[in-house]
Write an enzyme that holds these catalytic residues in place. Structure first.
Site, PDB file in Angstrom:
ATOM      1  N   GLU A 169       7.692   1.218  -1.756  1.00 35.83           N
ATOM      2  CA  GLU A 169       8.372   0.782  -3.045  1.00 35.83           C
ATOM      3  C   GLU A 169       9.614   0.573  -2.614  1.00 35.83           C
ATOM      4  OE1 GLU A 169       6.755   2.845  -6.374  1.00 35.83           O
ATOM      5  OE2 GLU A 169       4.868   2.732  -5.992  1.00 35.83           O
ATOM      6  N   GLU A 188      -1.735   2.653  -2.892  1.00 36.94           N
ATOM      7  CA  GLU A 188      -1.756   3.453  -4.199  1.00 36.94           C
ATOM      8  C   GLU A 188      -1.936   2.995  -5.539  1.00 36.94           C
ATOM      9  OE1 GLU A 188       2.382   5.412  -5.537  1.00 36.94           O
ATOM     10  OE2 GLU A 188       2.828   5.611  -3.705  1.00 36.94           O
TER      11      GLU A 188
END
Ligand code: BGC
Length: 350
Positions: A172, A290
């Site tokens: 991320e 995710e």
């Protein structure tokens, strides 16, 4: 006599070679002395299949600090219920020197080796990444060389491991590590990785926290065919992150449901269509690395959402990894030794 001596010496050498090799099951290429077959990126993505994140363990500042310490049994349990892979988020920056060559703490590296081997020896694919490198998000230029230095060490260290070990460049990217900078850093990290791992599958995510909409900004080296592209999915955020302590204001969202209405389902489909179109246009495999809904959400809604999101990904040929195994989003209660059967069934219905 001399001949017999030679034969027995050869036998002894052969046996001891065999024993030492069979102990090192993370490197199957050595065990049978056959050349390694390196599957292509699409085949590797199929191998990832249905995965789970071993979150809140090695990605905590110190393992255990966030309530999860990995155990050998976790890998057997995960394998036994039908998962194909584990994603192991790792906070390398908390275990490496601040100055060049940014040496990684050998004890921590050993701990990760153990986790990787525990997965590989059970036939699970293992994905390791750099997770929670918060400093590079705030001060990218200051941390670039350390980030690359970490990959130089990791790539060299794991270069002889099975193709079933996959690297993921960075979790991320966000904040000051802008989409433009991220394209630059990922290209440099890949070229370092490729010096020692020319054919290993490498996962690359998108900027702005790994969302689907940032796929449009992602530029990856065209000539590198061993890339799997990843996004994270937590939409609707007010549903998946209600009551999450680390998200300001999320208590106000408590009670948000996901009822599988046509509008709710269509919103997910629209998001995934974007990813699918991008993937087709660029001919890259997709891994939804995710997705999950926090335990403060109602279980019925979580089960519906989890099932729908997983099936929509599968329908498009995406692999996925649920966030996560045994913590706040978890599907396993490590103290009680119990699965959450409803969530498990939502993830692996067959
Ligand atoms: C973060 C976790 C967080 C999860 C859901 C992950 O990328 O590393 O700390 O719990 O996203 O918000």
């Amino acid at each position: 006599m001399k001949f017999a001596y030679h034969v027995s010496l050869i036998l002894i050498l052969f046996c001891s070679w065999n024993i030492s090799c069979s102990e090192n099951s993370a490197q199957p290429q050595v065990t049978n002395n056959e050349p390694i077959v390196w599957p292509n990126a699409f085949e590797m993505n199929d191998r990832i299949g249905r995965a789970i994140n071993l979150g809140n363990a090695l990605d905590a500042p110190i393992e255990g600090e966030w309530g999860v310490t990995l155990e050998e049994s976790f890998f057997s349990l995960i394998d036994s219920v039908g998962f194909d892979a584990v994603r192991i988020p790792i906070r390398w920056p908390a275990h490496a020197a601040l100055d060049s060559p940014y040496t990684i703490d050998p004890r921590f590296l050993q701990r990760v080796d153990w986790a990787v081997e525990s997965a590989l020896e059970r036939g699970l694919v293992a994905i390791i990444n750099i997770h929670h490198y918060e400093e590079i998000m705030q001060h990218p230029e200051e941390h670039k060389s350390r980030f690359l230095g970490l990959w130089r060490q990791l790539a060299a260290h794991y270069q002889d491991d099975s193709p079933n070990l996959i690297f993921e460049v960075l979790n991320e990217p966000n904040a000051e590590l802008t989409p433009t900078l991220w394209n630059e850093y990922l290209t440099e990290a890949l070229s370092i990785i490729r010096e020692t791992n020319p054919r290993r599958a490498v996962i690359v995510g998108t900027a702005n926290w790994g969302g689907i909409s940032s796929l449009s900004n992602l530029v990856i080296p065209e000539a590198d065919s061993m890339i799997i592209v990843t996004y994270h999915y937590y939409n609707p955020f007010q549903f998946t992150h209600q009551g999450a302590g680390w998200v300001d204001g999320s208590n106000a969202w408590l009670g948000t449901t996901w009822s599988e209405t046509e509008a709710e389902k269509q919103a997910v489909r629209n998001d995934f269509d974007l990813a699918e179109n991008w993937a087709k246009q660029h001919n890259r495999p997709i891994f939804m690395g995710e997705f999950g809904a926090y335990s403060a959400a109602g279980l019925v809604s979580r089960v519906r959402w989890t099932n729908f999101v997983a099936r929509e990904a599968e329908r498009r040929g995406f692999s996925w990894a649920y966030w996560e195994f045994c913590s706040g989003f978890g599907i396993y209660d490590a103290d009680a030794g119990d699965w959450n059967g409803y969530l498990l069934q939502a993830l692996i219905p067959d």
